[in-house]
Each structure stands twice: as structure tokens, then as C-alpha cells.
Design a protein around this motif. Sequence first.
Motif, mmCIF file in Angstrom:
data_model
loop_
_atom_site.group_PDB
_atom_site.id
_atom_site.type_symbol
_atom_site.label_atom_id
_atom_site.label_comp_id
_atom_site.label_asym_id
_atom_site.label_seq_id
_atom_site.Cartn_x
_atom_site.Cartn_y
_atom_site.Cartn_z
ATOM 1 N N LEU A 11 31.572 63.250 39.743
ATOM 2 C CA LEU A 11 32.030 64.299 38.838
ATOM 3 C C LEU A 11 33.287 64.986 39.353
ATOM 4 N N ASN A 12 33.417 65.094 40.650
ATOM 5 C CA ASN A 12 34.593 65.736 41.238
ATOM 6 C C ASN A 12 35.759 64.767 41.397
ATOM 7 N N GLY A 13 35.565 63.501 41.058
ATOM 8 C CA GLY A 13 36.640 62.523 41.134
ATOM 9 C C GLY A 13 36.961 62.073 42.540
ATOM 10 N N LYS A 14 36.054 62.252 43.495
ATOM 11 C CA LYS A 14 36.320 61.878 44.874
ATOM 12 C C LYS A 14 35.750 60.516 45.225
ATOM 13 N N ASP A 15 35.019 59.906 44.363
ATOM 14 C CA ASP A 15 34.433 58.603 44.621
ATOM 15 C C ASP A 15 35.421 57.534 44.160
ATOM 16 N N SER A 16 36.004 56.825 45.101
ATOM 17 C CA SER A 16 37.048 55.856 44.757
ATOM 18 C C SER A 16 36.510 54.433 44.604
ATOM 19 N N ARG A 17 35.199 54.277 44.565
ATOM 20 C CA ARG A 17 34.645 52.912 44.437
ATOM 21 C C ARG A 17 35.116 52.215 43.167
ATOM 22 N N TRP A 18 35.377 52.967 42.126
ATOM 23 C CA TRP A 18 35.818 52.349 40.870
ATOM 24 C C TRP A 18 37.222 51.762 40.984
ATOM 25 N N LEU A 19 37.946 52.139 42.052
ATOM 26 C CA LEU A 19 39.293 51.607 42.279
ATOM 27 C C LEU A 19 39.275 50.337 43.121
ATOM 28 N N GLN A 20 38.096 49.899 43.558
ATOM 29 C CA GLN A 20 38.010 48.727 44.418
ATOM 30 C C GLN A 20 37.968 47.442 43.598
ATOM 31 N N LEU A 21 38.729 46.467 44.087
ATOM 32 C CA LEU A 21 38.801 45.164 43.435
ATOM 33 C C LEU A 21 38.403 44.090 44.430
ATOM 34 N N GLU A 22 37.659 43.115 43.965
ATOM 35 C CA GLU A 22 37.285 42.003 44.835
ATOM 36 C C GLU A 22 38.478 41.068 45.000
ATOM 37 N N VAL A 23 38.732 40.667 46.237
ATOM 38 C CA VAL A 23 39.838 39.760 46.532
ATOM 39 C C VAL A 23 39.372 38.329 46.285
ATOM 40 N N CYS A 24 40.245 37.536 45.715
ATOM 41 C CA CYS A 24 39.965 36.128 45.415
ATOM 42 C C CYS A 24 39.714 35.370 46.723
ATOM 43 N N ARG A 25 38.548 34.768 46.841
ATOM 44 C CA ARG A 25 38.206 34.018 48.056
ATOM 45 C C ARG A 25 39.117 32.807 48.233
ATOM 46 N N GLU A 26 39.435 32.167 47.136
ATOM 47 C CA GLU A 26 40.333 31.007 47.209
ATOM 48 C C GLU A 26 41.729 31.445 47.654
ATOM 49 N N PHE A 27 42.180 32.586 47.172
ATOM 50 C CA PHE A 27 43.488 33.119 47.566
ATOM 51 C C PHE A 27 43.515 33.408 49.060
ATOM 52 N N GLN A 28 42.415 33.942 49.591
ATOM 53 C CA GLN A 28 42.341 34.235 51.020
ATOM 54 C C GLN A 28 42.448 32.971 51.864
ATOM 55 N N ARG A 29 42.073 31.832 51.297
ATOM 56 C CA ARG A 29 42.173 30.551 52.002
ATOM 57 C C ARG A 29 43.438 29.778 51.622
ATOM 58 N N ASN A 30 44.338 30.455 50.862
ATOM 59 C CA ASN A 30 45.557 29.805 50.351
ATOM 60 C C ASN A 30 45.241 28.595 49.481
ATOM 61 N N LYS A 31 44.155 28.684 48.712
ATOM 62 C CA LYS A 31 43.725 27.560 47.875
ATOM 63 C C LYS A 31 43.642 27.895 46.395
ATOM 64 N N CYS A 32 43.939 29.133 45.988
ATOM 65 C CA CYS A 32 43.805 29.506 44.577
ATOM 66 C C CYS A 32 44.941 28.863 43.776
ATOM 67 N N SER A 33 44.565 28.139 42.749
ATOM 68 C CA SER A 33 45.555 27.439 41.922
ATOM 69 C C SER A 33 46.002 28.279 40.721
ATOM 70 N N ARG A 34 45.384 29.444 40.543
ATOM 71 C CA ARG A 34 45.729 30.291 39.403
ATOM 72 C C ARG A 34 46.862 31.252 39.757
ATOM 73 N N PRO A 35 47.721 31.549 38.787
ATOM 74 C CA PRO A 35 48.728 32.597 39.021
ATOM 75 C C PRO A 35 48.030 33.959 39.128
ATOM 76 N N ASP A 36 48.678 34.919 39.786
ATOM 77 C CA ASP A 36 48.104 36.262 39.941
ATOM 78 C C ASP A 36 47.650 36.842 38.612
ATOM 79 N N THR A 37 48.412 36.593 37.565
ATOM 80 C CA THR A 37 48.125 37.182 36.256
ATOM 81 C C THR A 37 46.936 36.536 35.554
#
Length: 68
Positions: A11-37
Motif C-alpha cells: 500500500l505504501n509503494g515500497k514493495d518492488s517485487r512487481w518490478l522484477q523480471l525473470e532473465v532468459c535462461r537461454e540468454f544467460q548461456r548466449n543461446k537465445c535465438s529470439r530478439p530482445d523484443t
Amino acid sequence: MATMVNMNNLLNGKDSRWLQLEVCREFQRNKCSRPDTECKFAHPPANVEVQNGRVTACYDSIKVSTPV
């Protein structure tokens, strides 16, 4: 009691969990074939810290300006 504290943070807007995004596992291994978009997961640049497979977006970077 913990639920009350968490609810107060939301309610006070201090919880930033809603701003968290999961990072692409394939991207972390330099294997993601999809563009960022086209990948539904984050493709953060090297200077962005990844914690537990997630990144936190800056609220100001995602705000949509509303016409006056």
C-alpha cells in the motif's frame, strides 16, 4: 502479523517485487535465438546485476507519460 507488514509495504509503494523480471535462461548461456523484443524474458545488458535469475526494472524507465 507478517501479512499485515507485507500489505502495508504494498500500500505504501515500497514493495518492488512487481518490478522484477525473470532473465532468459537461454540468454544467460548466449543461446537465445529470439530478439530482445520477441522473448518474454529479460535480456539485460552486462552492466545490470542479475540476482537469483531476476533483474529489477527502474520504475522511471517503464513509466508511460500521460498527455496533459
